[in-house]
Design an enzyme around this catalytic site. Structure first.
Site, PDB file in Angstrom:
ATOM      1  N   CYS A  79      84.754 -16.355  59.954  1.00 12.36           N
ATOM      2  CA  CYS A  79      85.526 -16.253  58.165  1.00 12.36           C
ATOM      3  C   CYS A  79      84.989 -15.039  57.838  1.00 12.36           C
ATOM      4  O   CYS A  79      85.171 -15.037  56.801  1.00 12.36           O
ATOM      5  CB  CYS A  79      84.022 -17.388  57.956  1.00 12.36           C
ATOM      6  SG  CYS A  79      82.619 -17.531  57.783  1.00 12.36           S
ATOM      7  N   HIS A 117      82.059  -8.640  47.128  1.00 11.31           N
ATOM      8  CA  HIS A 117      82.813 -10.100  47.230  1.00 11.31           C
ATOM      9  C   HIS A 117      83.946  -9.705  46.426  1.00 11.31           C
ATOM     10  O   HIS A 117      84.605 -11.042  46.136  1.00 11.31           O
ATOM     11  CB  HIS A 117      81.653 -10.444  46.797  1.00 11.31           C
ATOM     12  CG  HIS A 117      81.184 -11.360  47.948  1.00 11.31           C
ATOM     13  ND1 HIS A 117      79.858 -10.482  48.640  1.00 11.31           N
ATOM     14  CD2 HIS A 117      81.182 -12.037  48.927  1.00 11.31           C
ATOM     15  CE1 HIS A 117      79.661 -11.499  49.367  1.00 11.31           C
ATOM     16  NE2 HIS A 117      80.372 -12.066  49.241  1.00 11.31           N
ATOM     17  N   GLU A 139      76.028 -13.377  61.489  1.00 11.01           N
ATOM     18  CA  GLU A 139      76.060 -12.061  60.851  1.00 11.01           C
ATOM     19  C   GLU A 139      75.203 -11.093  60.529  1.00 11.01           C
ATOM     20  O   GLU A 139      75.452 -10.165  60.014  1.00 11.01           O
ATOM     21  CB  GLU A 139      76.303 -12.242  58.782  1.00 11.01           C
ATOM     22  CG  GLU A 139      75.327 -13.646  58.875  1.00 11.01           C
ATOM     23  CD  GLU A 139      76.002 -13.595  57.339  1.00 11.01           C
ATOM     24  OE1 GLU A 139      77.910 -13.245  56.767  1.00 11.01           O
ATOM     25  OE2 GLU A 139      75.241 -15.130  56.235  1.00 11.01           O
ATOM     26  N   ASP A 147      79.363  -8.941  57.078  1.00 17.68           N
ATOM     27  CA  ASP A 147      77.872  -8.446  57.614  1.00 17.68           C
ATOM     28  C   ASP A 147      77.189  -8.231  58.238  1.00 17.68           C
ATOM     29  O   ASP A 147      76.579  -6.928  58.517  1.00 17.68           O
ATOM     30  CB  ASP A 147      77.243  -9.592  56.948  1.00 17.68           C
ATOM     31  CG  ASP A 147      76.496 -10.050  55.136  1.00 17.68           C
ATOM     32  OD1 ASP A 147      76.664  -9.005  54.415  1.00 17.68           O
ATOM     33  OD2 ASP A 147      76.926 -10.769  54.383  1.00 17.68           O
TER      34      ASP A 147
HETATM   35  C1  PEP Z   1      80.409 -12.868  56.025  1.00 11.54           C
HETATM   36  O1  PEP Z   1      79.368 -11.603  55.930  1.00 11.54           O
HETATM   37  O2  PEP Z   1      81.279 -11.962  57.196  1.00 11.54           O
HETATM   38  C2  PEP Z   1      80.690 -14.282  55.291  1.00 11.54           C
HETATM   39  C3  PEP Z   1      81.958 -14.541  55.367  1.00 11.54           C
HETATM   40  O3  PEP Z   1      79.796 -13.931  54.357  1.00 11.54           O
HETATM   41  P1  PEP Z   1      79.973 -12.738  52.537  1.00 11.54           P
HETATM   42  O4  PEP Z   1      81.059 -12.215  53.113  1.00 11.54           O
HETATM   43  O5  PEP Z   1      79.886 -13.851  51.384  1.00 11.54           O
HETATM   44  O6  PEP Z   1      78.814 -12.947  53.390  1.00 11.54           O
HETATM   45 MG    MG Z   2      77.459 -12.921  54.970  1.00 10.32          MG
END
Ligand code: PEP
Ligand code: MG
Length: 591
Positions: free
Chosen positions: A514, A201, A443, A467
């Site tokens: 996403c 993140h 995910e 994920d």
């Molecule tokens: C993902 O897991 O691809 C996602 C968009 O969520 P995050 O990156 O916030 O875990």
């Molecule tokens: Mg995620």
């Protein structure tokens, strides 16, 4: 890029986390924690000297806080500067200082250790209190404790971010997502960390902030010196110490190409995301902060495909109230209206830890108490968010999705809570959106396998590839040692994505993607070919994705997907993706 190592510079190689190049002095951040604080025994004769050390550190800390307060007051105003009053009060607290003095006198341990131990007790005590105001004090004590420990460890030589006086490249062992979100963009040119990968993140935030970043540099923070001149290459993942004239010249060329490309991207920004054979795909933005509306609009996005609401909950001791959340969601949706905003319910846990030290010490946080699992246990917390979203959706075009759904049972429980919240809002006479569109993030592999069943109860899917790859391939997305195994083009991942999209289409609902894979212009054609209806990406990456899609035919994307679904090799699929993009937009790969 030529071999730069032969010219005498030192090059530290890591993982490219956010594009761009910057150069400047290094600012090395060391943040001792209670766990890192040295512990050793002292003799009776040393007690007074240790106590003097503490007095010096407290004095220095007080000066730093006054200095900081003065600067914040000048830039942000006196109200904001008042937040440091509470930290200054902690330094004056006689009970804290007395306890530390006693601990040194009776246990004969060094003052750093005694201070860290006593302060941690105070932090835990305040964090556990019922009163919101008192819980907020836990953050003040923690911040001040860090500062005092730094000053004890090496007075004045272990800087913190507030001490940056000129725009610099930040080097740190690690940065938490909340530290990254709070970086002062006027002072930080880019950052380099020992830990992390490209889908952590922290890396995602660097892209959102358009800050060049390199992660996974192993022990770089120990090997560089504060003030040293360096160049940070976020394209190739390198930190070049003392770059030669020739190197600076070569990077100048790269930057010029990059800026020329940015100009080209700007020209396409307002145009629709449509392929040469007139197939339209929705391009949306991922945001971490409700205030990011200008970035969303400037990127040419058609709305927000993922709002990571957990950032509202980080770096504070108390959770935001329903009212605070309602205001944030409503303002965001109103500013973007009529464009849709997909609010993802809380995804706390994993690498996004709020300030509650004891509740979150887990061996495998990514496999643990995270996202929907946490929300289904902390029901008051979840209810407040659901009510805020239901209310905000009255005036804005809001949709909602749950993260980390692994079973129908979880989906059912979450939906029951939504029904309960609707009933309570109705009973209280508070307006809410009765027909809120609800989707889930796909995910976790189990969600893919039961996608046909899930789809029957939902309006959309959004595939979280960050994920999904981590859980499908058993590759920790934070671990730089295995970052090369986090492969979006692994045949298993490609087939998972295809299965999810097919299940959604059979049920008559749509699927977006996403995860960071969607923001990679090399991989976006593959997702289109697999049938994705929407791609949601960081605003800084959106223009390059649109650029590729507008130069592509849907038929080419489908051929690529067909090839990928037959292939047995991640590198073969990746090479084929590159080949296609090289043939339609070679200039994009040249920088
Ligand atoms: C993902 O897991 O691809 C996602 C968009 O969520 P995050 O990156 O916030 O875990
Ligand atoms: Mg995620």
């Amino acid at each position: 890029m030529a071999d730069l190592g032969s010219r005498g510079e030192r090059i530290l190689n890591g993982i490219p986390a956010s594009r761009g190049v910057c150069r400047g002095k290094l600012f090395v951040l060391r943040q001792p924690t209670a766990h890192e604080t040295p512990q050793y025994r002292i003799s009776v004769n040393e007690v007074d000297a240790e106590y003097d050390r503490l007095q010096q550190a407290l004095l220095l800390t007080r000066q730093q806080l006054h200095d900081l307060q003065h600067r914040v007051s000048e830039t942000l105003g006196s109200d904001e500067a008042r937040i440091f009053d509470a930290q200054l009060l902690v330094l004056e607290d006689p009970s804290l200082i007395d306890e530390v003095r006693k601990a040194v006198g009776t246990d004969h341990v060094n003052i750093d250790h005694a201070f860290a131990r006593v302060a941690q007790r105070f932090i835990d005590g305040f964090a556990a209190m019922d009163d919101d105001y008192m819980r907020e004090r836990a953050i003040d004590i923690r911040d001040v404790t860090h500062r005092v420990l730094q000053n004890l460890a090496s007075p004045g030589s272990t800087p913190d971010l507030s001490q940056i006086r000129e725009p610099s490249i930040l080097v740190a062992h690690d940065l938490t997502p909340s530290q990254t979100a709070l970086l002062d963009r006027k002072m930080i040119l880019g950052f380099a960390t020992d830990l992390g990968s490209s889908t952590s993140h922290t890396a995602i935030l660097a892209r959102a902030l358009s800050l060049p970043a390199v992660t996974g540099l192993k022990d770089a923070s120990q090997r560089v010196v504060n003030g040293e001149y360096a160049l940070l290459d976020g394209f190739n993942g390198a930190l070049v110490l003392h770059p030669s004239e020739q190197t600076l010249f070569e990077y100048g060329q790269i930057e010029r190409r990059y800026l020329a490309m940015e100009e080209k991207l700007r020209q396409d920004r307002e145009l629709p995301a449509v392929t040469l054979d007139r197939h339209e795909i929705v391009l949306s933005a991922n945001i971490e902060n409700a205030g990011e509306t200008s970035e969303v609009l400037a990127s040419g996005a058609e709305g927000v495909g993922l709002f990571r609401t957990e950032y509202l909950f980080l770096e504070r001791a108390t959770h935001p109230s329903e009212e605070e959340q309602y205001t944030a969601y409503r303002q965001l949706a109103e500013r973007l209206h009529p464009a849709p905003v997909i609010i993802r319910t809380l995804d706390l846990g994993g690498d996004k830890m709020p300030v509650q030290p004891d509740a979150f010490t887990e061996r495998n946080p990514f496999l643990g108490w995270r996202a929907i699992r946490l929300c289904l246990q902390e029901r008051d917390l979840f209810r407040a968010q659901l009510r805020a979203i239901l209310r905000a959706a009255v005036t804005g075009n809001i949709k909602m999705m749950y993260p980390m759904i692994s079973s129908l049972d979880e989906l059912g429980q979450a939906n029951e809570l939504v029904a309960e919240c609707k009933a309570s809002l109705a009973a209280e006479g508070i307006p809410y959106q009765a027909d809120l569109e609800i989707g889930v993030m796909v995910e976790i592999p189990s969600a893919v396998i039961i996608a046909d069943s899930l789809a029957r109860h939902l309006r959309f899917f959004s595939i979280g590839t960050n994920d999904l790859i981590q859980y499908t391939l058993a590759v920790d997305r934070m671990n730089p040692k295995i970052a090369h195994l986090h492969q979006p083009t692994h045949p298993a991942v490609v087939r998972m994505i295809k299965a999810t999209i097919d299940a959604s289409h059979q049920a008559g609902i749509w699927t977006g993607v996403c995860g960071e894979m969607a923001g990679d212009p090399v991989l976006a054609p593959l997702l289109l070919g697999l049938g994705a209806d929407e791609l949601s990406v960081s605003p800084s990456l959106l223009p390059s994705v649109k650029y590729v899609l507008r130069r592509l035919k849907l038929s080419e994307a489908r051929e690529l997907a067909y090839f990928a679904l037959q292939s047995e090799s991640a590198s073969e699929i990746l090479e084929r993706c590159r080949k296609l993009v090289r043939s339609i937009a070679p200039e994009l790969l040249a920088c």
